[in-house]
Every structure is written in structure tokens, then in C-alpha cells.
Design an enzyme around this catalytic site. Structure first.
Site, PDB file in Angstrom:
ATOM      1  N   LYS B 111       1.387  -1.815 -14.976  1.00 12.07           N
ATOM      2  CA  LYS B 111       0.095  -2.037 -14.271  1.00 12.07           C
ATOM      3  C   LYS B 111      -0.686  -0.807 -14.654  1.00 12.07           C
ATOM      4  O   LYS B 111      -0.507   0.359 -14.254  1.00 12.07           O
ATOM      5  CB  LYS B 111       0.404  -2.044 -12.736  1.00 12.07           C
ATOM      6  CG  LYS B 111      -0.966  -2.773 -12.284  1.00 12.07           C
ATOM      7  CD  LYS B 111      -0.782  -2.172 -10.452  1.00 12.07           C
ATOM      8  CE  LYS B 111      -2.048  -1.264 -10.302  1.00 12.07           C
ATOM      9  NZ  LYS B 111      -2.420  -1.142  -8.916  1.00 12.07           N
ATOM     10  N   GLY B 172      -7.736   0.915  -1.389  1.00 10.04           N
ATOM     11  CA  GLY B 172      -7.604   1.391  -0.141  1.00 10.04           C
ATOM     12  C   GLY B 172      -8.699   1.057   0.762  1.00 10.04           C
ATOM     13  O   GLY B 172      -8.678   1.941   1.810  1.00 10.04           O
ATOM     14  N   ALA B 198      -6.190  -4.977  -5.178  1.00 11.86           N
ATOM     15  CA  ALA B 198      -7.114  -3.972  -4.329  1.00 11.86           C
ATOM     16  C   ALA B 198      -8.237  -4.546  -3.640  1.00 11.86           C
ATOM     17  O   ALA B 198      -8.894  -5.351  -4.185  1.00 11.86           O
ATOM     18  CB  ALA B 198      -7.798  -2.766  -5.360  1.00 11.86           C
ATOM     19  N   GLY B 199      -8.160  -4.191  -2.305  1.00 11.77           N
ATOM     20  CA  GLY B 199      -9.440  -4.366  -1.281  1.00 11.77           C
ATOM     21  C   GLY B 199      -9.259  -5.305  -0.366  1.00 11.77           C
ATOM     22  O   GLY B 199     -10.120  -5.335   0.642  1.00 11.77           O
ATOM     23  N   ASN B 220      -1.462  -3.246  -0.980  1.00  6.48           N
ATOM     24  CA  ASN B 220      -0.788  -2.063  -0.572  1.00  6.48           C
ATOM     25  C   ASN B 220      -1.124  -1.801   0.851  1.00  6.48           C
ATOM     26  O   ASN B 220      -0.487  -1.676   1.744  1.00  6.48           O
ATOM     27  CB  ASN B 220      -0.658  -0.973  -1.690  1.00  6.48           C
ATOM     28  CG  ASN B 220       0.437  -0.062  -1.450  1.00  6.48           C
ATOM     29  OD1 ASN B 220       0.898   0.797  -2.257  1.00  6.48           O
ATOM     30  ND2 ASN B 220       0.825   0.200   0.153  1.00  6.48           N
ATOM     31  N   THR B 221      -2.383  -1.072   0.808  1.00  5.09           N
ATOM     32  CA  THR B 221      -2.836  -0.442   1.976  1.00  5.09           C
ATOM     33  C   THR B 221      -3.046  -1.195   3.202  1.00  5.09           C
ATOM     34  O   THR B 221      -2.853  -1.019   4.486  1.00  5.09           O
ATOM     35  CB  THR B 221      -4.162   0.185   1.953  1.00  5.09           C
ATOM     36  OG1 THR B 221      -4.012   1.042   0.553  1.00  5.09           O
ATOM     37  CG2 THR B 221      -4.585   1.222   2.678  1.00  5.09           C
TER      38      THR B 221
END
Lengths: 69, 269
Positions: B111, B172, B198-199, B220-221
Site C-alpha cells: 500500500k 484519520g 481513508a476518511g 482504520n481510525t
């Protein structure tokens, strides 16, 4: 017996000469299957760790996988 | 088609996600960073149904190794470990990290992140393209974290990326899908898979993102920072599945006027 001055992950470390990368991992208590080794910016294959002799002033990077996104 | 939740749908076939010749069973990919504990991370990954989990390459802490090494917590036979080049700000640095990651011996996938700015963590497009070309030549399957710009996505595909991964919003941030048009256009124009990376902040973000037709989402976050991470992981699993199914089902047209759902004839006089 002379000592080798190494920079391992940015930290100064001393090791009794002669020593290979395998010896360094044993000394640090690291399982070679869990580590990737770079010596002076060149990746050293796991199978060669026991063959590569360390020299005074060598820079070693020992990396592994950590949590990340 | 039978969904993971057990829903059966007639006359709908969803081909599996294939990236760089490898078939993946889940369209939800998970990061492993920022969990409060490794146990919570493992529970969350299990609840999410994800097969691909991302990991970062970092120096071993020479005084304390056992707890942070992901290989002590995730069975590489059970999960597909996708290493990232997070934290790299130049193509050279990212290439170095990718080579180190491959040497761990699991797969040829990377990645690729080349970050251009610390405040926004937005990608450096020139660096991304340079690193992609080099890594593709070296046999890597490059999954490139990209901004949500069509031309960048097309150039990454031309450079040989196995998948392009535009952001929904900054890493994040949890701001959700800021530009559905952009993501939809990228998906429609690329031949290689487009996954949003992301986001995403919560399940509805994941659902609306999948409704744009993208091939998957990496997050992830949103899970790691949820009050109950494993519960959010389960919600994300359902949301990704729901969004995918809604996309395949084909939504009704948007109208600026009301159309009654009940008959207008036969009203009592």
C-alpha cells in the site's frame, strides 16, 4: 579481543568481534523470522544473516511490522 | 448471490474482488493502528470479516519487542498482510520501505503512500507516480493511496498500479465522503480496482461510499477510535455489504417533485 562499534536502529551498540548479523540478533534476543535486516542500507536476506560479518562502524536497521493503517 | 449477513438476492451476481491477480473475499480492508489494545484489534478484525489487514514497517524497539510486533498477534496464514509505506515523504523513502516490507516474505503487495504535507497528509502526486513506476518494475503489486483526482488516478493506472485508492477525506479525519462525484468518476474510468482509503467516520459513510460503485474500502481510525471498536467493525461490515448491494441493485432516480406511492384513484367521495 576487539569490539565492534555499531549503530543499530540509530543506537550505538558494541559487539565482540568477530560477529555476524546472526550473532547480533541472538545478542538482542530477536527471532530472525520476525525481523528484516538492512546493513548499510542494503537488505540482507534471512538466509545470509549467518554469513555476513559485521565491521566496525556498520549501520544496521532492524525492522518489523507494527500496527498501521 | 448470498450475502455474509445471510440475505439471499436473486439474479444478482457480484464477481469477487480481484487485485493484481489475487482474489479477496471481503471488500472491507482494515488498518491495525491506534487500537487501545491488541486484543481489541483482533476482536475488531474478526467482527469486520476483513481478510486484508494493513501493517506499517518500523524499527524494532530494541528494549521491548514482543508486544508491538504484529506477527505475534495476527496469523499471516489467516490474514493477508498488506504493508504500507505510511510516514514516507519521498519516493525514495517509500521505495526503501516497500523493499523492506517485501523482505518479510508474505506477498508482493504494497500500500503505497507518499505524503506531501504533514497537516493534511495529502499525497504527493509526483512522488507517488515515481515510486509506482519503480516498484512495478521490481515486481510489486502497488495499491496507491491517492487523492480523489481523476487524472492522478488515471496516471497511476498507466504507471502500472494494481489498484488506486482515492481518499474519501483526509486520513484519520472521519469527515466521510466529501466528493462522491469524484469517487464515482474515478471508479467509472479505471480498469483496475478503485478502493476508497481513508476518511470514513461511521457506518453511513461506508455505505454511501460503496454506493458509488467502488470495489472496496480501507479504514482504520473509524473503528479503532469508536467507543466500542468491535461493534463498529461489525457495523462497517454490514454497511459495506449494504452499500455494495444497493449499488448493484441500482437506485431510483432523484426527483425534485413528489410522486405518490398510493393510488390517486379510488378515493372515497
Amino acid at each position: 579481543m576487539s569490539k565492534l562499534g555499531l549503530l543499530v536502529n540509530g543506537e550505538p551498540r558494541q559487539l565482540q568481534a568477530p560477529a555476524t548479523l546472526s550473532d547480533l540478533l541472538v545478542r538482542l534476543g530477536l527471532d530472525p523470522r520476525m525481523v528484516v535486516v538492512e546493513l548499510n542500507r542494503e537488505i540482507i536476506r534471512r538466509g545470509r544473516l549467518g554469513e555476513v560479518a559485521l565491521r566496525d562502524g556498520d549501520q544496521v536497521e532492524l525492522v518489523h511490522f507494527v500496527g498501521g493503517g | 448471490m448470498r450475502l455474509e449477513s445471510g440475505v439471499m438476492t436473486d439474479q444478482l451476481f457480484d464477481p469477487p474482488l480481484v487485485i493484481g491477480g489475487h482474489t479477496f473475499r471481503s471488500r472491507l480492508l482494515l488498518g491495525t493502528g491506534k487500537y487501545r489494545s491488541n486484543a481489541e484489534m483482533v476482536r475488531s478484525i474478526e467482527a469486520s470479516g476483513a481478510e486484508v489487514v494493513t501493517v506499517a514497517v518500523r524499527r524494532i524497539d530494541l528494549d521491548r519487542t514482543r508486544e508491538e510486533g504484529m506477527l505475534y498477534h495476527l496469523d499471516p496464514k489467516r490474514f493477508f498482510l498488506l504493508a504500507n509505506t505510511a510516514g514516507c515523504y519521498t519516493a525514495d523513502e517509500a521505495i526503501r520501505y516497500a523493499r523492506l516490507a517485501r523482505e518479510a516474505g508474505f506477498n508482493e503487495f504494497i500500500k503505497l503512500e507518499v505524503i506531501g504535507d504533514q497537516a493534511t497528509l495529502l499525497p504527493d502526486v509526483a512522488g507517488l507516480l515515481t515510486a509506482t513506476r519503480t516498484l512495478v518494475k521490481e515486481g510489486f503489486q502497488v495499491m496507491a493511496y491517492s487523492n480523489d483526482d481523476l487524472i492522478t488516478a488515471l496516471r497511476l493506472e498507466e504507471a502500472g498500479a494494481a489498484a488506486v485508492m482515492p481518499l474519501a477525506s483526509p486520513i484519520g479525519s472521519g469527515l466521510g465522503l466529501l466528493n462522491p462525484y469524484s469517487i464515482r468518476t474515478i471508479k467509472q474510468r479505471l480498469r483496475v480496482p478503485a478502493l476508497v482509503d481513508a476518511g470514513v467516520g461511521t457506518a453511513s459513510d461506508a455505505c454511501v461510499t460503496m454506493e458509488q460503485g467502488v470495489d472496496g474500502i480501507l479504514m482504520n481510525t473509524a473503528i479503532a477510535e469508536a467507543q466500542n471498536a468491535a461493534a463498529m467493525a461489525g457495523a462497517m461490515r454490514l454497511a459495506v455489504e449494504a452499500g455494495r448491494l444497493a449499488y448493484l441493485a441500482g437506485r431510483m432516480p432523484r426527483r425534485e417533485i413528489a410522486v405518490p406511492s398510493s393510488p390517486t384513484k379510488g378515493m372515497v367521495g
